[in-house]
Design a protein around this motif. Structure first.
Motif, PDB file in Angstrom:
ATOM      1  N   ASP A   1       0.895  -1.140  -0.211  1.00 12.62           N
ATOM      2  CA  ASP A   1       0.153  -0.038  -0.094  1.00 12.62           C
ATOM      3  C   ASP A   1       0.755   1.329  -0.173  1.00 12.62           C
ATOM      4  O   ASP A   1       1.955   1.293   0.740  1.00 12.62           O
ATOM      5  CB  ASP A   1      -1.081  -0.036   1.033  1.00 12.62           C
ATOM      6  N   LYS A   2       0.446   2.330  -0.805  1.00 11.52           N
ATOM      7  CA  LYS A   2       1.430   3.390  -0.970  1.00 11.52           C
ATOM      8  C   LYS A   2       1.461   4.161   0.437  1.00 11.52           C
ATOM      9  O   LYS A   2       2.500   4.574   0.719  1.00 11.52           O
ATOM     10  CB  LYS A   2       0.515   4.207  -2.125  1.00 11.52           C
ATOM     11  N   HIS A   3       0.497   3.965   1.336  1.00 13.70           N
ATOM     12  CA  HIS A   3       0.394   4.855   2.697  1.00 13.70           C
ATOM     13  C   HIS A   3       1.460   4.098   3.563  1.00 13.70           C
ATOM     14  O   HIS A   3       1.856   4.578   4.351  1.00 13.70           O
ATOM     15  CB  HIS A   3      -0.732   5.066   3.130  1.00 13.70           C
ATOM     16  N   ARG A   4       1.931   2.849   3.111  1.00  9.10           N
ATOM     17  CA  ARG A   4       2.892   2.077   4.073  1.00  9.10           C
ATOM     18  C   ARG A   4       4.344   2.385   3.755  1.00  9.10           C
ATOM     19  O   ARG A   4       5.341   1.777   4.393  1.00  9.10           O
ATOM     20  CB  ARG A   4       2.450   0.610   3.919  1.00  9.10           C
ATOM     21  N   LEU A   5       4.306   2.766   2.580  1.00 11.50           N
ATOM     22  CA  LEU A   5       5.831   2.972   1.952  1.00 11.50           C
ATOM     23  C   LEU A   5       6.803   3.427   2.710  1.00 11.50           C
ATOM     24  O   LEU A   5       8.006   2.890   2.915  1.00 11.50           O
ATOM     25  CB  LEU A   5       5.595   3.690   0.608  1.00 11.50           C
ATOM     26  N   MET A   6       6.588   4.541   3.366  1.00 10.44           N
ATOM     27  CA  MET A   6       7.518   5.331   4.531  1.00 10.44           C
ATOM     28  C   MET A   6       8.038   4.468   5.550  1.00 10.44           C
ATOM     29  O   MET A   6       8.718   4.852   6.283  1.00 10.44           O
ATOM     30  CB  MET A   6       7.007   6.717   4.784  1.00 10.44           C
ATOM     31  N   SER A   7       7.157   3.617   5.987  1.00  4.30           N
ATOM     32  CA  SER A   7       7.555   2.746   7.134  1.00  4.30           C
ATOM     33  C   SER A   7       8.449   1.505   6.959  1.00  4.30           C
ATOM     34  O   SER A   7       8.792   1.052   7.589  1.00  4.30           O
ATOM     35  CB  SER A   7       6.186   2.119   7.644  1.00  4.30           C
ATOM     36  N   LEU A   8       8.682   1.415   5.140  1.00  7.56           N
ATOM     37  CA  LEU A   8       9.625   0.318   5.016  1.00  7.56           C
ATOM     38  C   LEU A   8      11.187   0.619   5.200  1.00  7.56           C
ATOM     39  O   LEU A   8      11.350   1.950   5.468  1.00  7.56           O
ATOM     40  CB  LEU A   8       9.376  -0.129   3.602  1.00  7.56           C
ATOM     41  N   ASN A   9      11.893  -0.262   5.087  1.00 11.26           N
ATOM     42  CA  ASN A   9      13.440   0.004   5.184  1.00 11.26           C
ATOM     43  C   ASN A   9      13.943   0.389   3.712  1.00 11.26           C
ATOM     44  O   ASN A   9      14.182  -0.267   3.048  1.00 11.26           O
ATOM     45  CB  ASN A   9      14.166  -1.446   5.430  1.00 11.26           C
ATOM     46  N   LEU A  10      13.452   1.842   3.603  1.00 11.27           N
ATOM     47  CA  LEU A  10      13.972   2.359   2.414  1.00 11.27           C
ATOM     48  C   LEU A  10      15.186   3.192   2.440  1.00 11.27           C
ATOM     49  O   LEU A  10      15.887   3.606   3.564  1.00 11.27           O
ATOM     50  CB  LEU A  10      12.959   3.439   2.056  1.00 11.27           C
ATOM     51  N   TRP A  11      15.898   3.688   1.399  1.00 13.31           N
ATOM     52  CA  TRP A  11      17.050   4.715   1.312  1.00 13.31           C
ATOM     53  C   TRP A  11      16.393   5.748   1.513  1.00 13.31           C
ATOM     54  O   TRP A  11      15.303   6.103   1.085  1.00 13.31           O
ATOM     55  CB  TRP A  11      17.840   4.552  -0.067  1.00 13.31           C
ATOM     56  N   GLU A  12      17.080   6.714   2.339  1.00 14.04           N
ATOM     57  CA  GLU A  12      16.707   8.046   2.746  1.00 14.04           C
ATOM     58  C   GLU A  12      16.314   8.844   1.224  1.00 14.04           C
ATOM     59  O   GLU A  12      15.199   9.532   1.437  1.00 14.04           O
ATOM     60  CB  GLU A  12      17.406   8.879   3.371  1.00 14.04           C
ATOM     61  N   GLY A  13      16.995   8.658   0.380  1.00 15.76           N
ATOM     62  CA  GLY A  13      16.672   9.553  -1.029  1.00 15.76           C
ATOM     63  C   GLY A  13      15.549   8.825  -1.826  1.00 15.76           C
ATOM     64  O   GLY A  13      14.826   9.972  -2.181  1.00 15.76           O
ATOM     65  N   ASP A  14      15.327   7.653  -1.311  1.00 15.04           N
ATOM     66  CA  ASP A  14      14.160   7.087  -1.845  1.00 15.04           C
ATOM     67  C   ASP A  14      12.839   7.716  -1.527  1.00 15.04           C
ATOM     68  O   ASP A  14      11.929   7.848  -2.259  1.00 15.04           O
ATOM     69  CB  ASP A  14      13.824   5.624  -1.760  1.00 15.04           C
ATOM     70  N   LYS A  15      12.632   8.134  -0.281  1.00 18.29           N
ATOM     71  CA  LYS A  15      11.667   8.847   0.332  1.00 18.29           C
ATOM     72  C   LYS A  15      11.297  10.095  -0.266  1.00 18.29           C
ATOM     73  O   LYS A  15      10.232  10.664  -0.548  1.00 18.29           O
ATOM     74  CB  LYS A  15      11.942   9.108   1.972  1.00 18.29           C
ATOM     75  N   ILE A  16      12.514  10.854  -0.890  1.00 15.25           N
ATOM     76  CA  ILE A  16      12.468  11.963  -1.404  1.00 15.25           C
ATOM     77  C   ILE A  16      11.594  12.085  -2.763  1.00 15.25           C
ATOM     78  O   ILE A  16      10.755  12.508  -3.244  1.00 15.25           O
ATOM     79  CB  ILE A  16      13.586  12.937  -1.599  1.00 15.25           C
ATOM     80  N   PHE A  17      12.087  10.739  -3.691  1.00 19.23           N
ATOM     81  CA  PHE A  17      11.324  10.775  -5.003  1.00 19.23           C
ATOM     82  C   PHE A  17      10.083  10.174  -4.812  1.00 19.23           C
ATOM     83  O   PHE A  17       9.208  10.302  -5.604  1.00 19.23           O
ATOM     84  CB  PHE A  17      12.363  10.107  -6.137  1.00 19.23           C
ATOM     85  N   PHE A  18       9.755   9.258  -3.764  1.00 14.08           N
ATOM     86  CA  PHE A  18       8.496   8.807  -3.565  1.00 14.08           C
ATOM     87  C   PHE A  18       7.369   9.834  -3.374  1.00 14.08           C
ATOM     88  O   PHE A  18       6.405   9.863  -3.978  1.00 14.08           O
ATOM     89  CB  PHE A  18       8.293   7.839  -2.383  1.00 14.08           C
ATOM     90  N   ARG A  19       7.926  10.869  -2.529  1.00 10.93           N
ATOM     91  CA  ARG A  19       7.101  12.210  -2.491  1.00 10.93           C
ATOM     92  C   ARG A  19       6.753  12.808  -3.730  1.00 10.93           C
ATOM     93  O   ARG A  19       5.639  13.312  -3.807  1.00 10.93           O
ATOM     94  CB  ARG A  19       7.530  13.179  -1.427  1.00 10.93           C
ATOM     95  N   LEU A  20       7.943  13.039  -4.390  1.00 12.55           N
ATOM     96  CA  LEU A  20       7.634  13.580  -5.762  1.00 12.55           C
ATOM     97  C   LEU A  20       6.675  12.774  -6.693  1.00 12.55           C
ATOM     98  O   LEU A  20       5.779  13.452  -7.417  1.00 12.55           O
ATOM     99  CB  LEU A  20       8.919  13.937  -6.535  1.00 12.55           C
TER     100      LEU A  20
END
Length: 162
Positions: A109-128
């Protein structure tokens, strides 16, 4: 053969979810234990779209029938060559999801993405991507796992302090 500095990455969308790859199968993997999209390095003579379609088919068994080129991401990391990544989203595909030898595929689920073990920069492009930003250029600089710089369309972004 030396790997190309050019790569593709795709977030395949279905029912307000992205298909994510949990990189848990390779021992020597810069992405070990991280959740990432689908993609990889260009082969000689490939266009970005040819690389995208080949990598998605190899890693998921799916054939993309509708996709959008969303941005270019420049990765700079101490001790690693610079990488230029063509970022895509896809919302149309055919075929049946197959096993991936690089990790575990899961619809998240897109609303769960930020809780995964992501690279910090990936969180920036997910927001975009979530904001449906126009085509963008994002530079991400790392020291190990730590994001040290993020520059969006030529302007530095404020980084979160630990």
């Amino acid at each position: 053969m030396e790997k190309s500095p050019l790569t593709t990455l795709c977030y395949i969308e279905k029912d307000d979810k992205y298909l994510m790859l949990h990189r848990v199968k390779k021992e020597k993997d810069v992405n070990k234990d991280k959740w990432i999209g689908i993609g990889g390095h260009f082969e000689t003579g490939e266009s970005p779209e040819e690389c995208l379609l080949r990598e998605v088919k190899e890693e998921t068994g799916l054939v993309l029938t509708g996709f959008s080129f969303r941005g270019i991401v420049t990765f700079s990391a101490i001790g690693w060559p610079t990488e230029y990544m063509c970022l895509y989203t896809a919302d149309k595909f055919e075929g049946t999801l197959a096993e991936c030898d690089e990790g575990t595929l899961e619809w998240v689920d897109k609303h769960r993405l930020m809780s995964l073990n992501l690279w910090e920069g990936d969180k920036i492009f997910f927001r975009l991507l979530m904001e449906n930003a126009p085509f963008f250029s994002l530079k991400l600089s790392y020291d190990g796992d730590k994001l040290t710089e993020a520059v969006l369309n030529g302007a530095a972004l404020e980084l979160m302090k630990d």
